[in-house]
Design an enzyme around this catalytic site. Structure first.
Site, PDB file in Angstrom:
ATOM      1  N   HIS A 134       2.814  10.936  -5.367  1.00  0.00           N
ATOM      2  CA  HIS A 134       2.864  11.257  -3.937  1.00  0.00           C
ATOM      3  C   HIS A 134       1.488  10.975  -3.346  1.00  0.00           C
ATOM      4  O   HIS A 134       0.550  10.577  -4.057  1.00  0.00           O
ATOM      5  CB  HIS A 134       3.294  12.709  -3.702  1.00  0.00           C
ATOM      6  N   HIS A 169       0.852  -1.192   0.000  1.00  0.00           N
ATOM      7  CA  HIS A 169       0.000   0.000   0.000  1.00  0.00           C
ATOM      8  C   HIS A 169       0.888   1.243   0.000  1.00  0.00           C
ATOM      9  O   HIS A 169       1.868   1.323   0.743  1.00  0.00           O
ATOM     10  CB  HIS A 169      -0.883  -0.013   1.256  1.00  0.00           C
TER      11      HIS A 169
END
Length: 1001
Positions: free
Chosen positions: A386, A342
Site C-alpha cells: 500500500h 508509478h
C-alpha cells in the site's frame, strides 16, 4: 484448448471457417458439422434476447437485481431498470473478455459460499477493462450467456436471421449502432421524425427537404413512411458518400466512376508511396473492399469500394508494421525507453484510494514493463502492499506477485522490471524473498542470460521471459555468511514527503476526521477540474510543484500550454489549498534558490492548514544519513537493477548495473542545469523518474522533457487518463507496444544539448507538410462548461508537434460552422522537426464556441509511425470519428526555426496576434476566473476574422523530397498539384463569406 489463445478467434476473418468446422463446448472448441452450430447459436441468442434476471455485484454494497437482455440486432447488452435509460448498454465490440466463475476482484470481496461459482461470471469491457460482475439464478443460464457472448465476440451468429444484415454491416459498420440509437421506440424501423432527430445528433445540418428526399428514395418496401434496417443503410450511404474521396478517385481514374487496376496502382505508388505494387495486389484490394459484384468481375473499384479501402487499416495514418516489434532489441537496456508505472497498485488518488491487484494485470497487459510494489510489514507475518502513511487500502504482497507472474508475459515476452520499495522488517523481507522465488521461479533465474560485455547491461532480447528485481543490494564487503546487513536508505525513492504523511492514519482516533478533510479537498479538486479543458482533466495540479519545478518546465512552455497555461487558473487555488492542509514547506537551500513555499501568497492556506494540523501528525525528520537493515535473501535477487543513491551526473559511473531514481522536481533541475551531462549519464545506466509527492490526486507530469534527456524509466500514474498517458501510449506504440523503444543513435553515443535551438548542427531535418482536408462523424463534446449541448458543433483541428523544445509547435485550421458530420477544412500546416525519432504528432479536434472551445477528441502518434499520402486519423476511443489528411515529409538542411511565440506574431495579422495562445508570458501569469474564461478563446480562430493565407515561413533552405513530389514548394504550389475538395452547398450552413477569406474554393 485455451479460448483466449485461439488464433481463429484472434482473427475475425476466420469466423466462417470456425462456423463450418468447430463447435463450442464450455471453454473449448471441438469439431462439429456446420448444421449444429446454427442450431446451438440460435438457441443461445434467443435465450439472451428473451432476457434473464441476474444480480449485479458492486464493491462495498448490496447487489442490484436487474433484467439483462441482448438487443434485437445482437450488437449490445442492455438492462433495466436503469437511470441511464437508452445509455444502459455494453457494446459487444467493446467486450474484451468473458470469465466464468468468481475470478474478478469484486467477487473476492464476498465470503466463500455467498454464491455458487457455476452461476457467476464477469464481463470485462472498454479500454480500461471495467468489469460487470453477474450472478444468475442457475448454472445453465450462466453457461448460456458465457457461451453466447463468446460466440458474438468471435463474430459468429445465426445465419438465417443475421447473415444478410451482417454483410450490410460489414460494408457500413457504423450503420448498426446508428440505427439502434435512432430507433427510440424499439420497433425496428425509423420514422421521418426519428431520422431528423438523428441528423441533429450526428451533427449534420442538412435542409429538411433534402433529408426528406433521401428518405423517400430509400423507402422502397411496402411499408411506406418508415425505414427498416436495410433501407436505413441505403439512406445512410446516400448521406455519407464522401465527396473528398470521390474527387480524389476522379483525379486518378481519368474522370471515370471507378478505378481500374492501372489507376489504383498509380494512386498507391504516387500518393501512398507504396513500392512494388503489382496488378495481383490491386485485384486483391478490389476483391476485398468492392461491394458491387459487377465491379469485382470487371476488376474495378467504385466509390464505395474506394471508401471502404481508405477507411480500412490500409488507409490509417499509423504504420501497420508498427503494430509489431520492428526495432533491433539486441542493444543494452540503457539504450531503450521503457514504459513504467508509478504506485501501480492504486486505483485513484495517492491518499485514500483503493489498492487492487487487478491494476497489475491491466498495466502489464497494456504494455507496461516496469511496475512498482511498495512493501510494508503486515499482520500475521504477511507483507502487504500500500502507499505508506496514507489511508489507501492494503493488499497482500503474495497476491501481487501471483498476479504479476500470471500476466507479465501474456501480451509480450520482453523483460519486466519489478521495482521493490522495501519498508519491511528482516523477518518479512525473508517472506518476500520466499514468495518471489516460489512464485516466479525460473523467471528470476538470470544464469542463462547471454551478455557479451559484462560492463554493460544485457539486452531486452536476451532477457525475454525474465523478471528483474529492482531493489537495494548488500555491499560486497559484507561477509558471505551474514544473513543481513545495513544499507543506505537514502537511495530509496521515498515518494511521499515527510510533511505530507498521515503518520497515525491507521490507528488514530481521529482517522475519520482526517479522512473527511482529505475527501473534501479531493472533491473540490475534481469539481474544479470539470470546468476546465476536457482535453487533459488530470494535469491541473502541476501548479502544486515548487517554483523550481515550474522553472524546469519553462523550456517546454511552447508545447504544454494545453496542460498548464489553459489549465492553471481554474485549478490553481484549490490544488494549492489542498497542499496547505498538510504543511507549509520550508524554503530549500541554495541548490533550489528559486523554490518557495507552495502556499505563498494564498489567502486561505493558513486557516485550512490550522484545521488540518489538529488531525494530521507530521514527521519532521532531521536530514541525517539514514540506513536500514536488508535481508541477504532479498539482496541476492537483485542483479542488473540495483537501486543506488542519486549520483552527480557529471561523475564517472562505476557500474552500469544500477538504477538511479529522481523525483520529477530534481530531474527538471538537472535537466535545466546540466542537460548534456544528464544525457551522457543516461547512456550507461538506467534512470527512473517518479511524480512529485505533491501530486496527491495522481496527476501526471509531462514525460517528454525526460525522454529528451534519455531517461529510460519515466514512471506515470496509469490510473489517471489524460494527455500525458496519451503521449506515453503514442511513444510505445511505435514498437508493437512491447514496452521498449530504441533511443536514437545520437542519444546512445556522443553528447548534445537537447535544450539547444540547434541541437544537431549539420544534420538533415524533416519538414512535415500536413494538409487537413476533412472530418468524419465528429461527435458533440462529452462535457461542456457553457452553452447548449444540443447545438451542432463548429469544429476546427489543432496539430501539435511534441519533442525537443526547438521542435515544439502547434498550428490550427479555420473553424467550419455547423457541421460535425463531414466538415471540410482544406488547409495546409507546415512544421520543421530537428529530431523526428523522438517527436510525437498530436491531432486535436475542438468545438469552437463564442466564449471558448470544447474538446472533442485526439489522436497522438509517433512521428516515425506516420504513413505518407492520403490517410485517416481516427480519434482515440471514439468509434468512426476521424479526420482525413495528406502527409508529406521532406528532408531539409540549413538553420530553420519555427515561427513560434513572439516571432510567430509577425506572421499574423493584428487580430490574430492579440489572440495568440503562444504569446510570451501568458502561461504563468495569475488571472481572475473571468479573464481565464475569456482567454480560452485564444485557442480557436475568431469566427468573423479572416485568416491570412501565407506560404511557408520565409526561411532559406535546400529541399530534398523524400516522400511527396513537390510538397516543399509552398502552400500554393502544393495545392495546385493536388485535387481540391469542395463541400456542396446543401451540406453546410449558409455563410455570407468563406471563413478563410478566399473567394470560395
Amino acid at each position: 484448448m485455451d479460448l483466449s489463445k485461439s488464433p481463429l478467434l484472434q482473427n475475425k476473418f476466420s469466423v466462417a471457417r470456425l462456423a463450418e468446422d468447430f463447435f463450442w463446448v464450455g471453454g473449448s472448441i471441438v469439431a462439429s458439422p456446420r448444421w449444429k452450430i446454427g442450431h446451438f447459436v440460435e438457441r443461445c441468442m434467443s435465450s439472451m434476447q428473451a432476457g434473464t434476471q441476474m444480480i449485479k455485484l458492486r464493491g462495498g454494497s448490496k447487489g442490484l437485481v436487474r433484467f439483462y437482455y441482448l438487443d434485437d440486432h445482437r450488437s449490445c447488452i442492455r438492462w433495466r431498470p436503469s437511470r441511464k435509460n437508452e445509455k444502459a448498454k455494453i457494446s459487444i465490440d467493446s467486450i474484451q473478455e468473458v470469465c466464468e466463475g468468481k475470478q474478478s476482484e469484486i467477487f473476492q470481496r464476498y465470503a466463500d459460499g455467498s454464491f455458487d461459482p457455476n452461476c457467476c461470471f464477469s464481463i470485462y469491457y472498454g479500454d480500461h477493462m471495467e468489469s460487470l460482475d453477474l450472478v444468475s439464478s442457475s448454472a445453465e443460464e450462466a453457461r448460456t450467456w458465457i457461451t453466447g457472448l463468446k460466440y458474438l465476440m468471435a463474430g459468429i451468429s445465426d445465419e438465417d436471421s443475421l447473415s444478410k444484415r451482417q454483410r450490410t454491416r460489414d460494408q457500413y459498420p457504423s450503420c448498426a449502432q446508428t440505427f439502434d440509437e435512432a430507433d427510440k421506440n424499439g420497433d425496428g424501423s425509423l420514422s421521418i421524425s426519428e431520422v431528423l432527430q438523428l441528423m441533429h445528433k450526428l451533427n449534420v445540418n442538412l435542409p429538411r427537404q433534402k433529408v426528406k428526399q433521401m428518405f423517400k428514395e430509400a423507402d422502397t418496401d411496402d411499408n411506406q413512411g418508415t425505414l427498416d434496417f436495410e433501407e436505413f443503410c441505403a439512406f445512410y450511404k446516400m448521406m455519407s458518400t464522401r465527396r473528398d474521396l470521390y474527387l480524389l478517385m476522379l483525379t486518378y481514374s481519368n474522370h471515370k466512376d471507378y478505378l481500374d487496376t492501372d489507376d489504383l496502382k498509380r494512386f498507391l505508388e504516387t500518393e501512398q508511396k507504396m513500392t512494388n505494387v503489382t496488378k495481383e495486389h490491386c485485384l486483391e484490394i478490389i476483391s476485398k473492399f468492392e461491394p458491387c459484384p459487377e465491379n469485382k468481375k470487371e476488376g474495378a473499384l467504385g466509390i464505395d469500394g474506394f471508401t471502404n479501402y481508405m477507411r480500412s487499416p490500409s488507409g490509417d495514418i499509423f504504420n501497420p508494421e508498427h503494430y509489431h516489434v520492428n526495432q533491433d532489441m539486441s542493444y543494452p537496456l540503457s539504450h531503450y525507453f521503457i514504459t513504467s508505472s508509478h504506485n501501480t497498485y492504486l486505483m485513484g488518488d495517492q491518499l485514500m484510494s483503493q489498492s487492487r491487484v487487478d491494476m497489475y494485470a491491466w498495466v502489464l497487459q497494456s504494455g507496461c514493463r516496469c511496475v512498482e510494489v511498495d512493501c510494508w510489514d503486515g499482520p500475521d507475518g504477511e507483507p502487504i502492499v500500500h502507499h505508506g502513511y496514507t489511508l489507501t487500502s492494503k493488499i497482500l504482497f503474495k497476491d501481487v506477485i501471483e498476479t504479476i507472474n500470471k500476466y507479465a508475459f501474456i501480451k509480450n515476452e520482453y523483460p519486466v522490471i519489478l521495482s521493490i520499495e522495501n519498508h519491511c522488517s528482516i523477518v518479512q523481507q525473508k517472506k518476500m524473498a520466499q514468495y518471489l522465488i516460489e512464485i516466479l521461479g525460473d523467471k528470476l533465474d538470470l544464469s542463462s542470460v547471454h551478455n557479451d560485455d559484462s560492463t554493460k547491461l544485457p539486452s531486452p532480447a536476451s532477457l525475454k521471459g525474465k523478471i528483474l528485481v529492482k531493489g537495494k543490494k548488500l555491499p560486497a564487503n559484507i561477509s558471505d555468511d551474514a544473513e543481513e546487513g545495513e544499507v543506505s536508505d537514502e537511495d530509496s525513492a521515498d515518494e511521499i514527503d515527510d510533511d505530507c504523511k498521515l503518520m497515525n492514519g491507521d490507528a488514530s482516533a481521529n482517522r475519520k476526521r482526517v479522512e473527511n478533510i482529505a475527501k473534501k479537498k479531493l472533491d473540490s479538486l475534481i469539481k474544479e477540474s470539470k470546468i476546465r479543458d476536457c482535453e487533459d482533466p488530470n494535469n491541473f495540479t502541476v501548479s502544486t510543484l515548487p517554483s523550481t519545478g515550474k522553472a524546469g518546465l519553462k523550456s517546454d512552455s511552447k508545447k504544454d500550454d494545453a496542460e498548464s497555461g489553459e489549465d492553471f487558473s481554474a485549478g490553481k487555488r484549490h490544488s494549492r489549498s489542498l497542499m496547505g492542509s498538510f504543511s507549509k514547506r520550508k524554503k530549500k537551500g541554495s541548490k533550489l534558490k528559486k523554490a518557495s513555499s507552495l502556499e505563498e501568497g494564498e489567502d486561505d492556506s493558513d486557516s485550512q492548514g490550522n484545521l488540518a494540523r489538529s488531525s494530521v501528525h507530521y514527521s519532521r525528520v532531521n536530514r541525517q544519513k539514514k540506513t536500514m537493515k536488508l535481508s541477504r535473501a532479498l539482496s541476492d535477487l537483485v542483479k542488473y537493477t540495483k537501486s543506488v543513491g542519486i549520483h552527480d551526473v557529471e561523475t564517472e559511473i562505476s557500474s552500469s548495473w544500477q538504477v538511479s531514481s529522481f523525483s520529477e522536481t530534481k530531474a527538471h533541475q538537472i535537466l535545466q542545469q546540466k542537460p548534456a551531462q544528464y544525457l551522457r549519464f543516461n547512456q550507461h545506466q538506467l534512470s527512473r523518474i517518479y511524480p512529485s509527492s505533491y501530486r496527491v490526486d495522481s496527476s501526471n507530469y509531462n514525460p517528454q522533457p525526460f525522454w529528451n534527456a534519455g531517461c529510460q524509466l519515466v514512471a506515470l500514474n496509469y490510473q489517471s487518463e489524460g494527455r500525458m498517458l496519451q503521449l506515453n501510449r503514442a511513444k510505445f506504440s511505435a514498437n508493437g507496444n512491447c514496452g521498449y523503444v530504441l533511443k536514437p543513435n545520437c542519444m546512445c553515443q556522443g553528447v548534445f544539448n537537447p535544450n539547444s535551438e540547434d541541437p544537431l548542427p549539420g544534420q538533415l531535418k524533416k519538414q512535415l507538410v500536413l494538409r487537413i482536408i476533412s472530418g468524419q462523424q465528429l461527435p458533440k463534446p462529452r462535457d461542456s462548461m457553457l452553452g447548449d449541448r444540443g447545438e451542432i458543433i463548429d469544429p476546427f483541428v489543432e496539430v501539435e508537434v511534441i519533442g525537443l523544445p526547438v521542435d515544439c509547435f502547434k498550428e490550427q485550421t479555420r473553424v467550419v460552422d455547423d457541421n460535425g458530420f463531414n466538415p471540410m477544412w482544406e488547409e495546409t500546416l507546415v512544421f520543421t522537426v530537428h529530431m523526428p525519432e523522438i517527436a510525437l504528432i498530436r491531432f486535436l479536434v475542438w468545438d469552437h464556441d463564442p466564449i471558448g472551445r470544447d474538446f472533442i477528441g485526439q489522436r497522438t502518434i509517433a512521428f516515425s509511425s506516420m504513413m505518407p499520402g492520403y490517410r485517416h486519423v481516427y480519434l482515440e476511443g471514439i468509434e468512426e470519428a476521424s479526420i482525413f489528411v495528406h502527409v508529406a515529409i521532406n528532408d531539409i538542411c540549413g538553420k530553420a526555426k519555427q515561427a513560434l511565440g513572439l516571432k510567430g506574431l509577425f506572421l499574423r495579422n493584428p487580430k490574430q496576434a492579440s489572440l495568440d495562445s503562444h504569446a510570451a508570458g501568458q502561461l504563468h501569469r495569475k488571472h481572475s476566473f473571468s479573464s481565464h474564461i475569456l482567454r480560452r478563446t485564444a485557442s480557436a480562430p475568431t469566427k468573423s476574422q479572416k485568416k491570412n493565407k501565407k506560404g511557408f515561413p520565409e526561411i532559406a533552405f535546400d529541399t530534398k523530397d523524400s516522400s511527396s513530389a513537390g510538397a516543399g514548394e509552398g502552400r500554393e504550389v502544393e495545392a495546385a498539384s493536388q485535387p481540391r475538395f469542395v463541400q456542396e452547398p446543401e451540406s453546410a450552413s449558409p455563410s455570407p463569406a468563406p471563413r478563410d477569406g478566399s473567394a470560395g474554393e
